[in-house]
Design an enzyme around this catalytic site. Structure first.
Site, PDB file in Angstrom:
ATOM      1  N   ASP A 138      71.107  -4.492 -33.988  1.00  0.00           N
ATOM      2  CA  ASP A 138      69.922  -3.638 -33.289  1.00  0.00           C
ATOM      3  C   ASP A 138      70.144  -3.843 -31.934  1.00  0.00           C
ATOM      4  O   ASP A 138      69.070  -4.003 -31.137  1.00  0.00           O
ATOM      5  CB  ASP A 138      68.559  -4.433 -33.692  1.00  0.00           C
TER       6      ASP A 138
ATOM      7  N   LYS B  18      80.928   5.388 -40.597  1.00  0.00           N
ATOM      8  CA  LYS B  18      80.594   3.996 -40.709  1.00  0.00           C
ATOM      9  C   LYS B  18      81.112   3.800 -42.015  1.00  0.00           C
ATOM     10  O   LYS B  18      80.415   3.935 -43.206  1.00  0.00           O
ATOM     11  CB  LYS B  18      78.904   4.136 -40.909  1.00  0.00           C
TER      12      LYS B  18
ATOM     13  N   GLU C 200      82.199   2.805 -36.626  1.00  0.00           N
ATOM     14  CA  GLU C 200      81.064   1.846 -36.272  1.00  0.00           C
ATOM     15  C   GLU C 200      81.106   0.861 -37.088  1.00  0.00           C
ATOM     16  O   GLU C 200      80.936   0.992 -38.565  1.00  0.00           O
ATOM     17  CB  GLU C 200      79.766   2.587 -36.149  1.00  0.00           C
TER      18      GLU C 200
END
Length: 207
Positions: free
Chosen positions: A13, A33, A99
């Site tokens: 985050d 991802k 990612e």
């Protein structure tokens, strides 16, 4: 294989997905991802699409986990075995932005960390770091963990309000390139992200 860039972070985050979306959109690259934890509130793939990456440029996850926690535990709770062989990088189709999940030392399984996967891939990594308190320690520890495994580091991209001393000392002590800083955006959408990314980073570094 065309250039692949791995995007990881110092924590969860911190803006890693927003940065990855901005980079993929700016380069016209595909986004992947490989491991997604937590499906109830949507996926990072959904978010990067909303932030300007065409759905046709988004590759399906290798592993989708419903439970929102570290992949190793989410897989156990969901009754799924993560096979590291399924995390091999795609080998064709153009530029790729990959990612990771959470930070550098997040466990994929009980014996494999994301940093270990990055070492197997041997592709340049961008470390995304927030500019808030604690970023020096988190950034330098992440850099050390990557270097200990021989992972090539393209540089550090900061996210947040400007904190000149923290940004400079991470680059100096970590001996890494300072790529730029993406401000927090309000509103955050495809248009504002594209404009901010263009203003904040030299895209030639990523090509």
């Amino acid at each position: 294989m065309s250039k692949t860039i791995i995007v990881t972070g110092t924590d969860t985050d911190i803006g890693k997905t927003v940065f990855a979306a901005g980079l993929a959109a700016a380069l016209g690259a595909r986004y992947w991802k490989p491991v997604q934890s937590g499906l109830l509130d949507g996926t990072d793939a959904d978010r990067v699409e909303a932030l300007g990456v065409p759905r046709t440029h988004i590759l399906p996850e290798a592993c989708r986990l419903a439970t929102p926690c570290s992949p190793h535990l989410a897989a156990e709770i969901d009754g799924i075995a993560i096979d590291p062989d399924t995390l091999a990088l795609p080998t064709n189709g153009g530029a790729l932005v990959v990612e990771g999940a959470g930070g550098v030392l997040v466990p994929v399984t009980r014996t494999l960390l994301f940093a270990d996967v990055f070492a197997r891939w041997n592709q340049p990594v961008v470390l995304v770091a927030r500019t808030g308190l604690g970023t020096i320690n988190h950034s330098l520890l992440s850099i050390e963990a990557l270097r200990a495994r021989g992972v090539p580091i393209l540089g550090v991209a900061f996210v947040g309000e400007p904190v000149e001393d923290s940004e400079a000392i991470v680059a100096t002590l970590g001996k890494v390139r300072r790529l730029g800083r993406l401000p927090r955006l309000d509103p955050l959408n495809a248009e504002t992200l594209a404009a901010a990314f263009k203003d904040s980073f030299d895209l030639e570094i990523f090509r």
